[in-house]
Design a protein around this motif. Structure first.
Motif, PDB file in Angstrom:
ATOM      1  N   ILE A 105      29.367  65.202 100.195  1.00 14.40           N
ATOM      2  CA  ILE A 105      28.479  64.104  99.819  1.00 14.40           C
ATOM      3  C   ILE A 105      27.913  64.407  98.443  1.00 14.40           C
ATOM      4  O   ILE A 105      27.320  65.467  98.226  1.00 14.40           O
ATOM      5  N   SER A 106      28.130  63.457  97.520  1.00 18.51           N
ATOM      6  CA  SER A 106      27.677  63.645  96.139  1.00 18.51           C
ATOM      7  C   SER A 106      26.779  62.495  95.734  1.00 18.51           C
ATOM      8  O   SER A 106      27.011  61.355  96.111  1.00 18.51           O
ATOM      9  N   VAL A 107      25.753  62.824  94.954  1.00 19.56           N
ATOM     10  CA  VAL A 107      24.911  61.806  94.322  1.00 19.56           C
ATOM     11  C   VAL A 107      25.231  61.883  92.839  1.00 19.56           C
ATOM     12  O   VAL A 107      25.109  62.939  92.218  1.00 19.56           O
ATOM     13  N   LYS A 116      23.594  65.934  92.546  1.00 23.66           N
ATOM     14  CA  LYS A 116      23.333  66.633  93.810  1.00 23.66           C
ATOM     15  C   LYS A 116      24.617  66.568  94.625  1.00 23.66           C
ATOM     16  O   LYS A 116      25.310  65.552  94.631  1.00 23.66           O
ATOM     17  N   GLN A 117      24.916  67.668  95.318  1.00 22.44           N
ATOM     18  CA  GLN A 117      26.116  67.689  96.149  1.00 22.44           C
ATOM     19  C   GLN A 117      25.844  68.511  97.396  1.00 22.44           C
ATOM     20  O   GLN A 117      25.139  69.525  97.344  1.00 22.44           O
ATOM     21  N   GLU A 128      24.293  61.844 111.111  1.00 23.91           N
ATOM     22  CA  GLU A 128      23.234  61.440 110.190  1.00 23.91           C
ATOM     23  C   GLU A 128      22.872  62.647 109.339  1.00 23.91           C
ATOM     24  O   GLU A 128      22.502  63.690 109.860  1.00 23.91           O
ATOM     25  N   ILE A 129      23.019  62.474 108.032  1.00 23.73           N
ATOM     26  CA  ILE A 129      22.785  63.568 107.101  1.00 23.73           C
ATOM     27  C   ILE A 129      21.635  63.187 106.181  1.00 23.73           C
ATOM     28  O   ILE A 129      21.636  62.100 105.601  1.00 23.73           O
ATOM     29  N   GLU A 130      20.660  64.076 106.057  1.00 23.49           N
ATOM     30  CA  GLU A 130      19.506  63.828 105.192  1.00 23.49           C
ATOM     31  C   GLU A 130      19.723  64.529 103.857  1.00 23.49           C
ATOM     32  O   GLU A 130      20.076  65.702 103.802  1.00 23.49           O
ATOM     33  N   ILE A 131      19.499  63.783 102.779  1.00 26.08           N
ATOM     34  CA  ILE A 131      19.622  64.328 101.419  1.00 26.08           C
ATOM     35  C   ILE A 131      18.239  64.319 100.771  1.00 26.08           C
ATOM     36  O   ILE A 131      17.573  63.292 100.719  1.00 26.08           O
ATOM     37  N   VAL A 143      26.142  57.164  95.741  1.00 30.19           N
ATOM     38  CA  VAL A 143      26.396  58.175  96.763  1.00 30.19           C
ATOM     39  C   VAL A 143      27.872  58.071  97.120  1.00 30.19           C
ATOM     40  O   VAL A 143      28.353  57.004  97.504  1.00 30.19           O
ATOM     41  N   THR A 144      28.585  59.179  96.974  1.00 30.69           N
ATOM     42  CA  THR A 144      30.008  59.222  97.303  1.00 30.69           C
ATOM     43  C   THR A 144      30.209  60.166  98.471  1.00 30.69           C
ATOM     44  O   THR A 144      29.706  61.289  98.462  1.00 30.69           O
TER      45      THR A 144
END
Length: 159
Positions: A105-107, A116-117, A128-131, A143-144
Protein backbone atom coordinates in the motif's frame (compact mmCIF):
# COMPACT_ATOMS: atom_id res chain seq x y z
CA UNK A 1 -22.18 22.99 -52.39
CA UNK A 2 -20.89 25.40 -55.08
CA UNK A 3 -21.51 28.43 -52.80
CA UNK A 4 -18.74 27.35 -50.46
CA UNK A 5 -16.54 25.20 -52.71
CA UNK A 6 -13.27 27.08 -52.30
CA UNK A 7 -13.79 29.25 -49.23
CA UNK A 8 -15.69 27.07 -46.82
CA UNK A 9 -14.96 26.71 -43.16
CA UNK A 10 -16.15 23.38 -41.79
CA UNK A 11 -16.28 22.51 -38.12
CA UNK A 12 -18.00 20.26 -35.65
CA UNK A 13 -19.65 21.76 -32.62
CA UNK A 14 -19.47 20.43 -29.10
CA UNK A 15 -21.00 16.97 -28.51
CA UNK A 16 -22.34 18.27 -25.19
CA UNK A 17 -25.00 20.31 -26.94
CA UNK A 18 -28.50 18.90 -27.20
CA UNK A 19 -28.19 17.80 -30.83
CA UNK A 20 -25.37 15.30 -30.25
CA UNK A 21 -26.21 11.61 -29.90
CA UNK A 22 -23.73 9.00 -28.69
CA UNK A 23 -24.56 5.31 -29.20
CA UNK A 24 -22.73 2.21 -28.13
CA UNK A 25 -23.60 -1.31 -27.02
CA UNK A 26 -22.30 -3.20 -24.00
CA UNK A 27 -18.82 -4.66 -24.53
CA UNK A 28 -18.63 -2.97 -27.94
CA UNK A 29 -15.46 -1.62 -29.50
CA UNK A 30 -17.48 0.67 -31.78
CA UNK A 31 -18.90 4.02 -30.69
CA UNK A 32 -20.99 6.23 -32.94
CA UNK A 33 -21.31 9.95 -32.29
CA UNK A 34 -23.86 11.93 -34.28
CA UNK A 35 -22.37 15.41 -34.18
CA UNK A 36 -23.91 18.74 -35.10
CA UNK A 37 -21.78 20.60 -37.64
CA UNK A 38 -21.77 23.84 -39.57
CA UNK A 39 -20.32 24.93 -42.87
CA UNK A 40 -19.77 28.65 -43.34
CA UNK A 41 -19.04 30.37 -46.66
CA UNK A 42 -16.19 32.41 -45.26
CA UNK A 43 -12.75 31.19 -44.23
CA UNK A 44 -11.77 32.67 -41.88
CA UNK A 45 -15.10 33.89 -40.57
CA UNK A 46 -15.12 37.67 -41.04
CA UNK A 47 -17.36 39.72 -38.78
CA UNK A 48 -19.46 42.37 -40.45
CA UNK A 49 -19.77 40.50 -43.76
CA UNK A 50 -22.71 38.52 -45.04
CA UNK A 51 -22.00 34.90 -44.19
CA UNK A 52 -24.17 31.91 -44.89
CA UNK A 53 -24.20 29.05 -42.44
CA UNK A 54 -25.30 25.54 -43.38
CA UNK A 55 -26.29 23.28 -40.47
CA UNK A 56 -26.44 19.52 -40.45
CA UNK A 57 -25.31 16.50 -38.47
CA UNK A 58 -22.68 13.94 -39.30
CA UNK A 59 -22.13 10.51 -37.79
CA UNK A 60 -18.57 9.80 -36.69
CA UNK A 61 -17.62 6.17 -36.04
CA UNK A 62 -14.86 5.34 -33.58
CA UNK A 63 -13.58 1.76 -33.66
CA UNK A 64 -11.28 0.62 -30.86
CA UNK A 65 -9.45 -2.48 -32.09
CA UNK A 66 -6.81 -2.72 -29.37
CA UNK A 67 -8.37 -1.39 -26.18
CA UNK A 68 -5.92 -0.44 -23.47
CA UNK A 69 -6.51 0.40 -19.85
CA UNK A 70 -8.47 -1.72 -17.45
CA UNK A 71 -12.00 -2.74 -16.69
CA UNK A 72 -13.04 -1.69 -13.19
CA UNK A 73 -15.62 -4.47 -13.05
CA UNK A 74 -13.17 -7.17 -14.09
CA UNK A 75 -13.68 -10.31 -11.97
CA UNK A 76 -10.13 -10.44 -10.64
CA UNK A 77 -9.63 -6.68 -10.35
CA UNK A 78 -8.48 -5.38 -6.99
CA UNK A 79 -11.19 -3.24 -5.42
CA UNK A 80 -10.89 -1.37 -2.15
CA UNK A 81 -12.39 1.48 -0.15
CA UNK A 82 -10.61 4.46 1.39
CA UNK A 83 -12.26 6.10 4.40
CA UNK A 84 -12.67 8.60 5.87
CA UNK A 85 -12.03 10.73 2.83
CA UNK A 86 -11.09 13.54 3.39
CA UNK A 87 -8.89 12.30 6.23
CA UNK A 88 -6.58 14.02 8.71
CA UNK A 89 -4.83 11.77 11.27
CA UNK A 90 -5.40 8.34 9.75
CA UNK A 91 -7.11 6.62 6.85
CA UNK A 92 -8.50 3.10 6.58
CA UNK A 93 -8.11 0.82 3.57
CA UNK A 94 -10.80 -1.86 3.40
CA UNK A 95 -10.78 -4.72 0.95
CA UNK A 96 -12.24 -8.19 0.56
CA UNK A 97 -9.88 -10.79 -0.89
CA UNK A 98 -10.60 -14.16 -2.48
CA UNK A 99 -7.29 -15.57 -1.20
CA UNK A 100 -4.47 -14.61 1.18
CA UNK A 101 -2.15 -12.06 -0.41
CA UNK A 102 0.85 -9.84 0.24
CA UNK A 103 -0.23 -6.23 -0.25
CA UNK A 104 1.87 -3.19 -0.92
CA UNK A 105 0.00 0.00 0.00
CA UNK A 106 1.50 3.29 -1.16
CA UNK A 107 0.46 6.90 -0.67
CA UNK A 108 1.69 9.05 -3.56
CA UNK A 109 1.69 12.81 -3.97
CA UNK A 110 0.42 14.51 -7.14
CA UNK A 111 3.89 14.13 -8.71
CA UNK A 112 3.74 10.36 -8.26
CA UNK A 113 6.36 10.32 -5.49
CA UNK A 114 5.84 7.78 -2.72
CA UNK A 115 5.36 9.62 0.59
CA UNK A 116 4.34 6.58 2.63
CA UNK A 117 4.46 2.85 1.98
CA UNK A 118 3.33 -0.16 3.96
CA UNK A 119 3.52 -3.90 3.28
CA UNK A 120 0.77 -6.01 4.71
CA UNK A 121 0.04 -9.74 4.78
CA UNK A 122 -3.67 -9.88 4.04
CA UNK A 123 -5.94 -12.79 4.81
CA UNK A 124 -8.80 -14.35 2.88
CA UNK A 125 -11.98 -12.30 3.29
CA UNK A 126 -12.34 -8.85 4.84
CA UNK A 127 -9.22 -6.83 5.64
CA UNK A 128 -8.93 -3.37 7.14
CA UNK A 129 -5.59 -1.60 7.20
CA UNK A 130 -4.98 1.67 9.05
CA UNK A 131 -2.47 4.14 7.60
CA UNK A 132 -1.04 6.88 9.83
CA UNK A 133 -1.19 10.29 8.10
CA UNK A 134 0.27 12.49 10.86
CA UNK A 135 3.52 13.04 8.92
CA UNK A 136 1.76 13.90 5.65
CA UNK A 137 0.94 17.51 4.79
CA UNK A 138 -2.51 18.61 3.65
CA UNK A 139 -3.21 18.03 -0.03
CA UNK A 140 -4.41 15.60 -2.65
CA UNK A 141 -2.80 12.18 -2.73
CA UNK A 142 -3.34 8.80 -4.35
CA UNK A 143 -3.53 5.48 -2.52
CA UNK A 144 -2.26 2.55 -4.57
CA UNK A 145 -2.81 -1.05 -3.52
CA UNK A 146 -0.79 -3.81 -5.23
CA UNK A 147 -1.56 -7.49 -4.87
CA UNK A 148 0.46 -9.72 -7.20
CA UNK A 149 -0.15 -8.40 -10.71
CA UNK A 150 -3.27 -6.46 -9.69
CA UNK A 151 -2.99 -2.74 -8.97
CA UNK A 152 -5.72 -0.26 -8.06
CA UNK A 153 -5.55 3.44 -7.18
CA UNK A 154 -7.94 5.84 -5.45
CA UNK A 155 -7.74 9.54 -4.66
CA UNK A 156 -7.27 10.67 -1.05
CA UNK A 157 -7.66 14.17 0.36
CA UNK A 158 -5.60 14.90 3.48
CA UNK A 159 -6.73 17.89 5.55
Amino acid sequence: NPNVASVAMFHFTSPTCGAAVITSTANSTNIQVKMPMTVTNSNPLIQGTANTHYYSTETLNFLFTDPSGFNELQKDALQFAVYPNPASQKVNIALDLLEPSNLEISVLNYLGQVVKQKNYKAQFGKNEIEIDLTTIKSGIYFVTVKSGSNVATKKLVVE
